[in-house]
Write an enzyme that holds these catalytic residues in place. Sequence first.
Site, PDB file in Angstrom:
ATOM      1  N   HIS A 215       0.796  -1.207   0.000  1.00 16.33           N
ATOM      2  CA  HIS A 215       0.000   0.000   0.000  1.00 16.33           C
ATOM      3  C   HIS A 215       0.833   1.264   0.000  1.00 16.33           C
ATOM      4  O   HIS A 215       0.544   2.194  -0.736  1.00 16.33           O
ATOM      5  CB  HIS A 215      -1.062   0.041   1.086  1.00 16.33           C
ATOM      6  CG  HIS A 215      -2.134   1.009   0.680  1.00 16.33           C
ATOM      7  ND1 HIS A 215      -3.028   0.730  -0.323  1.00 16.33           N
ATOM      8  CD2 HIS A 215      -2.356   2.280   1.022  1.00 16.33           C
ATOM      9  CE1 HIS A 215      -3.779   1.766  -0.555  1.00 16.33           C
ATOM     10  NE2 HIS A 215      -3.398   2.730   0.243  1.00 16.33           N
ATOM     11  N   TYR A 219       1.702   5.535  -2.101  1.00 13.57           N
ATOM     12  CA  TYR A 219       1.987   6.898  -1.642  1.00 13.57           C
ATOM     13  C   TYR A 219       3.334   7.368  -2.161  1.00 13.57           C
ATOM     14  O   TYR A 219       3.536   8.561  -2.388  1.00 13.57           O
ATOM     15  CB  TYR A 219       1.882   6.994  -0.120  1.00 13.57           C
ATOM     16  CG  TYR A 219       0.471   6.699   0.313  1.00 13.57           C
ATOM     17  CD1 TYR A 219      -0.552   7.554  -0.070  1.00 13.57           C
ATOM     18  CD2 TYR A 219       0.146   5.545   0.996  1.00 13.57           C
ATOM     19  CE1 TYR A 219      -1.850   7.273   0.242  1.00 13.57           C
ATOM     20  CE2 TYR A 219      -1.163   5.256   1.329  1.00 13.57           C
ATOM     21  CZ  TYR A 219      -2.162   6.118   0.938  1.00 13.57           C
ATOM     22  OH  TYR A 219      -3.458   5.826   1.242  1.00 13.57           O
ATOM     23  N   HIS A 366     -10.113   1.011  -9.562  1.00 12.83           N
ATOM     24  CA  HIS A 366      -9.715   1.940  -8.498  1.00 12.83           C
ATOM     25  C   HIS A 366      -8.263   2.385  -8.657  1.00 12.83           C
ATOM     26  O   HIS A 366      -7.964   3.577  -8.683  1.00 12.83           O
ATOM     27  CB  HIS A 366      -9.924   1.292  -7.132  1.00 12.83           C
ATOM     28  CG  HIS A 366      -9.248   2.024  -6.016  1.00 12.83           C
ATOM     29  ND1 HIS A 366      -9.700   3.240  -5.568  1.00 12.83           N
ATOM     30  CD2 HIS A 366      -8.141   1.744  -5.290  1.00 12.83           C
ATOM     31  CE1 HIS A 366      -8.905   3.663  -4.597  1.00 12.83           C
ATOM     32  NE2 HIS A 366      -7.949   2.779  -4.418  1.00 12.83           N
ATOM     33  N   PHE A 367      -7.345   1.417  -8.773  1.00 15.54           N
ATOM     34  CA  PHE A 367      -5.948   1.876  -8.752  1.00 15.54           C
ATOM     35  C   PHE A 367      -5.509   2.431 -10.098  1.00 15.54           C
ATOM     36  O   PHE A 367      -4.580   3.226 -10.150  1.00 15.54           O
ATOM     37  CB  PHE A 367      -4.991   0.809  -8.186  1.00 15.54           C
ATOM     38  CG  PHE A 367      -4.761  -0.396  -9.025  1.00 15.54           C
ATOM     39  CD1 PHE A 367      -3.921  -0.347 -10.124  1.00 15.54           C
ATOM     40  CD2 PHE A 367      -5.359  -1.602  -8.700  1.00 15.54           C
ATOM     41  CE1 PHE A 367      -3.698  -1.478 -10.893  1.00 15.54           C
ATOM     42  CE2 PHE A 367      -5.132  -2.738  -9.463  1.00 15.54           C
ATOM     43  CZ  PHE A 367      -4.299  -2.668 -10.570  1.00 15.54           C
ATOM     44  N   HIS A 368      -6.193   2.058 -11.189  1.00 12.08           N
ATOM     45  CA  HIS A 368      -5.859   2.735 -12.446  1.00 12.08           C
ATOM     46  C   HIS A 368      -6.325   4.188 -12.402  1.00 12.08           C
ATOM     47  O   HIS A 368      -5.657   5.067 -12.933  1.00 12.08           O
ATOM     48  CB  HIS A 368      -6.463   2.008 -13.648  1.00 12.08           C
ATOM     49  CG  HIS A 368      -5.625   0.854 -14.117  1.00 12.08           C
ATOM     50  ND1 HIS A 368      -5.643  -0.374 -13.516  1.00 12.08           N
ATOM     51  CD2 HIS A 368      -4.697   0.752 -15.116  1.00 12.08           C
ATOM     52  CE1 HIS A 368      -4.782  -1.192 -14.135  1.00 12.08           C
ATOM     53  NE2 HIS A 368      -4.197  -0.527 -15.109  1.00 12.08           N
ATOM     54  N   ARG A 429     -10.901 -10.174 -11.317  1.00 16.93           N
ATOM     55  CA  ARG A 429      -9.813  -9.528 -12.055  1.00 16.93           C
ATOM     56  C   ARG A 429      -8.770 -10.564 -12.458  1.00 16.93           C
ATOM     57  O   ARG A 429      -8.822 -11.712 -12.058  1.00 16.93           O
ATOM     58  CB  ARG A 429      -9.204  -8.418 -11.211  1.00 16.93           C
ATOM     59  CG  ARG A 429      -8.559  -8.907  -9.934  1.00 16.93           C
ATOM     60  CD  ARG A 429      -8.165  -7.753  -9.032  1.00 16.93           C
ATOM     61  NE  ARG A 429      -6.888  -7.171  -9.431  1.00 16.93           N
ATOM     62  CZ  ARG A 429      -6.046  -6.587  -8.564  1.00 16.93           C
ATOM     63  NH1 ARG A 429      -6.342  -6.503  -7.297  1.00 16.93           N
ATOM     64  NH2 ARG A 429      -4.912  -6.080  -8.974  1.00 16.93           N
ATOM     65  N   ARG A 430      -7.815 -10.119 -13.263  1.00 14.10           N
ATOM     66  CA  ARG A 430      -6.634 -10.891 -13.669  1.00 14.10           C
ATOM     67  C   ARG A 430      -6.984 -12.151 -14.461  1.00 14.10           C
ATOM     68  O   ARG A 430      -6.341 -13.169 -14.304  1.00 14.10           O
ATOM     69  CB  ARG A 430      -5.806 -11.319 -12.456  1.00 14.10           C
ATOM     70  CG  ARG A 430      -5.421 -10.210 -11.524  1.00 14.10           C
ATOM     71  CD  ARG A 430      -4.479 -10.724 -10.469  1.00 14.10           C
ATOM     72  NE  ARG A 430      -4.152  -9.716  -9.485  1.00 14.10           N
ATOM     73  CZ  ARG A 430      -4.645  -9.686  -8.253  1.00 14.10           C
ATOM     74  NH1 ARG A 430      -5.510 -10.597  -7.857  1.00 14.10           N
ATOM     75  NH2 ARG A 430      -4.279  -8.744  -7.417  1.00 14.10           N
TER      76      ARG A 430
END
Lengths: 541, 187
Positions: A215, A219, A366-368, A429-430
């Site tokens: 995680h 950041y 979300h993370f894209h 996913r994946r």
Amino acid sequence: MLINKRLILAHFWLAFVVFGLALILGAWQMFVRSPLNAWHFNPELYYRSVTAHGSAMGYVFPTLIAMGFGYAITESALEKPLIGTRWAWAGFALVAVGAVVAMIPVSIGLASVLYTFYPPMVGNPFYYIGVVMVVVGSWIWVALMSINLSIWKRENPERPVPLAMFANVAGSYLWGWTAVGAALEIIFLILPVALGLKSTIDAGLARVFFSWTLHAIVYFWLIPTYIAYYTIFPRAIGGRLYSDAMARISFILFVVVAMPIGMHHLFADPQVGAGFKFMHSVFTGLVALPTLLTVFTICASAEIASRLRGGSGAFGWVRALPWQNPIMLATALSLVMLGFGGAGGLINMSYQLDASIHNTQWITGHFHLIFGGAIVIMYFAIAYDLWPHLTGRALENFGLMRAQLWLWFIGMIVTTFPWHYVGILGMPRRMAFYDYANPAISPQAFSVAISTVGGLILLISGVLFFVVLIRGQMAHRSEAGAYRFSVPVHMPERIPVALNSFGLWLALMVGLTVVNYGYPIGQLLVLKETNVPAVYVGASR
Amino acid sequence: MTTESDPHLGEAVAARIERRWATLSIAIVGVLVGMAIFIGIDHATMPQGHVETADPKTLHLAGEFIESNLGSAMEADGSVTVRAIGQQYSFTPQCIVVPSGTPVTLRATSADVVHGLLIEGTNINTMLVPGYVSELPVQFKAPGEHAMPCQEFCGIGHQGMWGKVKVVDKATFLGMMASQRRLSCVD
């Protein structure tokens, strides 16, 4: 004052070349797994591609951006040449060689384990060795940032550390410590198995170590973007930074609470008990604070710039902002994507809501949206802002830059919104492909097709980005002047020691990580019967 | 914005607005965390409380996850326990049958690599990590069929790892149970 321009440019160029290649792979992956692809293909190629895409975008691209931008900040904010240039080149070489060493086994299908490793699956050892080389190269940068700051502080005992440098060093410390989790996993758990010295591995323990990195690495990717928000954006639009102290507090909060939250990636895992999952969930809530503070400060800084330009009214000032300026546009689009992505993140952090979307396409969306969208669009902005100072040639085609930024934003929204939606429907996913003829899956087909169009738009935007940079390298020479950062509205007369140094915060960062990870790791180290046989990946085994 | 005439006044105003926003931000985070705590305790939707192990090397030889013990089992208290394993690239049993409106305990593990299990149309979602047992209390409202894909990358056949969950009404389930000790809907 930028002295080592070639060093900085080398980092940015390599970063963007890696990004461009990984972007092509990403667009291909989106196409082959969509209902638009009518042909059969070898699913192994898809997982190879995902491994390459993830490793390049996760480990190499943002690391090189942070390093190159870090060197630029060191020289321009501290107003002196970088100390340790040779070491910096050595770090660069390690990252470059490491990336190649890692990608060779991946491209010949010997390490299709995805960038998150997934033991007990174990691939070719050179994949992991390459990743370690990239990380070690970046650790040289971490050390250089710390050394340059401490020498400057010794020479300037009375002056506060410039905000850009303070934030840059905060990001380097954050990365230095968060990379330790994955490094421990690779060196002590995976590599002995990959090299054939051991044949069993504790998959649960490996996942816990990886979550330590997984995680906070986000950041680390985010810090250059936030540095751009605070120290480039207000200056670029002709305004001032609303608050210097709040900026420092935000970066300190990232350093302290980014690490002890990684287990929210393990909410659905059996090897960690409920108590520590709860602790990590609460800390994940805390890490929303620096982002909320940042959004306020940046919007307030924009308002100051607008009112200096004659903007008025409660909301009318928004219209008076310099929208033709690419940095203005990039920051606004970035904040919009950060808003949507952040709201999704708040959903992911709560165990109860996460249960319906864990490991679905929602997470990919979300993370894209956060990384590919909010963060990377500011990497573009940083490049646009810095390029004339690095090349000595002007970037003049603002229209092309704006088109590129708009296309990136639209492409990201068109890609990720359908992903969020099919994730809610339960699409895992994946996966290399889906049986869209299955009545359980067919309702998802249309959304997946739409997202593929988004991937194409992103590819076009990527091409435009290279056109801008390459044309910039060939433009006429012009002196861009000294590279400067934003000045706060109220220059603080004195800055408290706590907001000008890292000792206390690093102690808290390490201490909280030990508190939140110590027991779960210790518990699993004691559990001996959880070592399970490794499953080797790749044709040659 | 304040006028430029008195910088100290402006600074004080700026700091006050900033403090208000920081307070509001802390309140927002506090409410969100509070909601999670409330739902966790009040609705008892919390992660598995303890760590439990199962050796994948001996799963098929002895213990809870031997093949004859997999599938749905009726407990004395009227609840149902479903035991399943995941392996490259299928579940055993590949089709799980459960009664609606009945407390069900799902207990599952992996025989080889990391797998996952999610039941579409529900919030049932867990990882299967070799060496560990995942336990999840669940309940299905109405009869119907749900797809149950593996949601974690488990190798090059991952895209083919789809199981099924068949929810039947309680009477049907009890009828099926009468003739068998462990139940599944694998044809």
